[in-house]
Design a protein around this motif. Structure first.
Motif, mmCIF file in Angstrom:
data_model
loop_
_atom_site.group_PDB
_atom_site.id
_atom_site.type_symbol
_atom_site.label_atom_id
_atom_site.label_comp_id
_atom_site.label_asym_id
_atom_site.label_seq_id
_atom_site.Cartn_x
_atom_site.Cartn_y
_atom_site.Cartn_z
ATOM 1 N N VAL A 11 18.022 14.433 27.958
ATOM 2 C CA VAL A 11 17.361 15.464 28.581
ATOM 3 C C VAL A 11 16.036 15.676 28.105
ATOM 4 C CG1 VAL A 11 17.414 17.114 30.197
ATOM 5 C CG2 VAL A 11 19.424 15.854 29.750
ATOM 6 N N VAL A 12 14.781 15.528 28.634
ATOM 7 C CA VAL A 12 13.555 15.868 28.182
ATOM 8 C C VAL A 12 12.960 16.679 28.871
ATOM 9 C CG1 VAL A 12 13.511 13.486 26.979
ATOM 10 C CG2 VAL A 12 12.392 13.683 29.355
ATOM 11 N N THR A 13 11.929 17.659 28.260
ATOM 12 C CA THR A 13 11.215 18.708 28.988
ATOM 13 C C THR A 13 10.108 18.120 29.775
ATOM 14 O OG1 THR A 13 10.029 19.023 27.002
ATOM 15 C CG2 THR A 13 12.197 20.485 27.518
ATOM 16 N N ASP A 14 9.583 17.022 29.200
ATOM 17 C CA ASP A 14 8.186 16.630 30.092
ATOM 18 C C ASP A 14 8.297 15.130 29.845
ATOM 19 O OD1 ASP A 14 5.554 15.885 30.227
ATOM 20 O OD2 ASP A 14 4.587 17.531 29.033
ATOM 21 N N LEU A 15 8.426 14.631 30.965
ATOM 22 C CA LEU A 15 8.691 13.408 31.020
ATOM 23 C C LEU A 15 7.492 12.536 31.141
ATOM 24 C CD1 LEU A 15 10.900 10.982 31.580
ATOM 25 C CD2 LEU A 15 10.458 11.100 33.804
ATOM 26 N N THR A 16 6.118 12.843 31.256
ATOM 27 C CA THR A 16 4.803 12.387 31.267
ATOM 28 C C THR A 16 4.880 12.199 29.848
ATOM 29 O OG1 THR A 16 4.391 13.431 33.266
ATOM 30 C CG2 THR A 16 2.665 12.622 31.396
ATOM 31 N N GLU A 17 5.019 13.385 28.807
ATOM 32 C CA GLU A 17 4.772 13.249 27.406
ATOM 33 C C GLU A 17 5.601 12.084 26.855
ATOM 34 O OE1 GLU A 17 3.229 13.867 23.531
ATOM 35 O OE2 GLU A 17 2.315 14.253 25.586
ATOM 36 N N THR A 18 6.706 12.317 27.179
ATOM 37 C CA THR A 18 7.684 11.410 26.817
ATOM 38 C C THR A 18 7.510 9.850 27.153
ATOM 39 O OG1 THR A 18 9.638 13.038 26.960
ATOM 40 C CG2 THR A 18 10.218 10.658 26.876
ATOM 41 N N ARG A 19 6.881 9.774 28.237
ATOM 42 C CA ARG A 19 6.395 8.242 28.579
ATOM 43 C C ARG A 19 5.282 7.799 27.705
ATOM 44 N NH1 ARG A 19 5.937 9.353 33.398
ATOM 45 N NH2 ARG A 19 7.633 8.170 34.483
ATOM 46 N N ARG A 20 4.218 8.813 27.515
ATOM 47 C CA ARG A 20 3.272 8.459 26.804
ATOM 48 C C ARG A 20 3.672 8.057 25.056
ATOM 49 N NH1 ARG A 20 0.660 9.695 22.582
ATOM 50 N NH2 ARG A 20 2.087 11.752 22.130
ATOM 51 N N PHE A 21 4.741 8.884 24.680
ATOM 52 C CA PHE A 21 5.078 8.649 23.454
ATOM 53 C C PHE A 21 5.728 7.185 23.162
ATOM 54 C CE2 PHE A 21 8.308 8.913 19.991
ATOM 55 C CZ PHE A 21 7.698 9.279 19.018
ATOM 56 N N ASP A 53 14.286 13.627 33.124
ATOM 57 C CA ASP A 53 13.569 14.668 33.198
ATOM 58 C C ASP A 53 14.571 16.083 33.601
ATOM 59 O OD1 ASP A 53 10.772 16.018 33.993
ATOM 60 O OD2 ASP A 53 11.943 16.672 35.353
ATOM 61 N N GLU A 54 14.378 17.200 32.846
ATOM 62 C CA GLU A 54 15.056 18.311 32.812
ATOM 63 C C GLU A 54 15.223 18.624 34.363
ATOM 64 O OE1 GLU A 54 15.833 22.421 30.610
ATOM 65 O OE2 GLU A 54 14.246 20.953 29.671
ATOM 66 N N ALA A 55 14.168 18.972 34.761
ATOM 67 C CA ALA A 55 14.392 19.242 36.315
ATOM 68 C C ALA A 55 15.279 18.432 37.052
ATOM 69 C CB ALA A 55 13.070 19.462 36.980
ATOM 70 N N THR A 115 10.769 12.765 14.774
ATOM 71 C CA THR A 115 11.171 13.429 16.013
ATOM 72 C C THR A 115 10.282 12.856 16.970
ATOM 73 O OG1 THR A 115 9.986 15.230 15.722
ATOM 74 C CG2 THR A 115 12.269 15.488 14.863
ATOM 75 N N ASP A 116 10.914 12.981 18.259
ATOM 76 C CA ASP A 116 9.789 12.347 19.529
ATOM 77 C C ASP A 116 9.541 13.800 20.119
ATOM 78 O OD1 ASP A 116 12.261 13.592 20.999
ATOM 79 O OD2 ASP A 116 12.713 11.667 22.347
ATOM 80 N N PRO A 117 9.018 13.702 21.098
ATOM 81 C CA PRO A 117 8.373 15.036 21.429
ATOM 82 C C PRO A 117 9.188 16.181 21.955
ATOM 83 C CG PRO A 117 7.122 13.305 22.724
ATOM 84 C CD PRO A 117 8.209 12.543 21.601
ATOM 85 N N ASP A 118 10.467 15.805 22.280
ATOM 86 C CA ASP A 118 11.524 16.906 22.635
ATOM 87 C C ASP A 118 12.243 17.146 21.364
ATOM 88 O OD1 ASP A 118 11.963 17.873 25.650
ATOM 89 O OD2 ASP A 118 10.919 15.795 25.677
ATOM 90 N N GLY A 119 12.081 16.661 20.278
ATOM 91 C CA GLY A 119 12.862 17.022 18.969
ATOM 92 C C GLY A 119 14.071 16.267 18.712
ATOM 93 N N PHE A 120 14.278 15.321 19.401
ATOM 94 C CA PHE A 120 15.313 14.426 19.285
ATOM 95 C C PHE A 120 15.073 13.323 17.851
ATOM 96 C CE2 PHE A 120 15.831 14.970 23.774
ATOM 97 C CZ PHE A 120 16.899 15.304 24.019
ATOM 98 N N LEU A 121 16.007 13.528 17.002
ATOM 99 C CA LEU A 121 15.685 13.050 15.796
ATOM 100 C C LEU A 121 16.039 11.434 15.683
ATOM 101 C CD1 LEU A 121 15.048 13.697 12.757
ATOM 102 C CD2 LEU A 121 17.710 14.171 12.331
ATOM 103 N N TRP A 122 15.133 10.759 15.068
ATOM 104 C CA TRP A 122 15.432 9.216 14.827
ATOM 105 C C TRP A 122 15.304 8.812 13.441
ATOM 106 C CZ3 TRP A 122 15.552 5.005 18.276
ATOM 107 C CH2 TRP A 122 15.487 5.519 19.711
ATOM 108 N N GLU A 123 16.519 8.295 13.158
ATOM 109 C CA GLU A 123 16.435 7.658 11.744
ATOM 110 C C GLU A 123 15.997 6.416 11.787
ATOM 111 O OE1 GLU A 123 19.666 6.825 8.136
ATOM 112 O OE2 GLU A 123 20.594 6.746 10.446
ATOM 113 N N VAL A 124 14.967 5.909 10.839
ATOM 114 C CA VAL A 124 14.622 4.434 10.608
ATOM 115 C C VAL A 124 15.244 4.144 9.364
ATOM 116 C CG1 VAL A 124 13.009 2.871 10.469
ATOM 117 C CG2 VAL A 124 12.641 5.095 11.970
#
Length: 137
Positions: A11-21, A53-55, A115-124
């Motif tokens: 669940v992300v707070t800003d889907l537009t920013e998430t899409r951009r990322f 999207d959170e909403a 981390t992605d824009p919502d702080g979700f942690l990715w390990e590579v």
């Protein structure tokens, strides 16, 4: 019940920013893209990453708790240490808010984090051995 996962939903707070990322920054291709609602990526033969999207999510699942480091980690495994460094460079160019440089790990692999824009942690990670053999295409 079969031993498998079909979707991972974040669940992300800003889907537009998430899409951009993910689309513009990391260069991923969407499987489903409904502005203001959900963005989905096929990430395996039978696995979808859903960014909701959170909403829109609130209507179906109720309140979402935020704060601190989420007790979950997503991983992207690659075939070599050089590939780890390349993905972390891509994340940096995409605007990842946090990047942890890759290092040799005591378990024999090589990994770093972003981390992605919502702080979700990715390990590579480059993980030599049976797990790496299983998860790297």
């Amino acid at each position: 019940m079969d031993q498998r996962i079909s979707l991972v939903t974040l669940v992300v707070t800003d889907l537009t920013e998430t899409r951009r990322f993910y689309l513009d920054g990391l260069g991923w291709e969407s499987f489903v893209d409904v502005p203001g609602d959900v963005l989905m990526f096929q990430v395996g033969p039978h696995l979808v990453l859903s960014l909701w999207d959170e909403a829109a999510a609130l209507e179906e699942i109720g309140p979402v708790t935020r704060g601190g480091t989420p007790p979950a980690l997503l991983a992207h495994n690659v075939g070599s240490p050089d590939d780890v460094d390349a993905v972390l460079r891509d994340a940096r160019r995409a605007g990842a808010p946090t990047i942890g440089d890759a290092v040799q790990r005591e378990w024999g692999g090589y990994s770093g984090y972003f981390t992605d824009p919502d702080g979700f942690l990715w390990e590579v990670a480059y993980a030599p051995g049976p797990v790496g053999d299983l998860v790297v295409p």
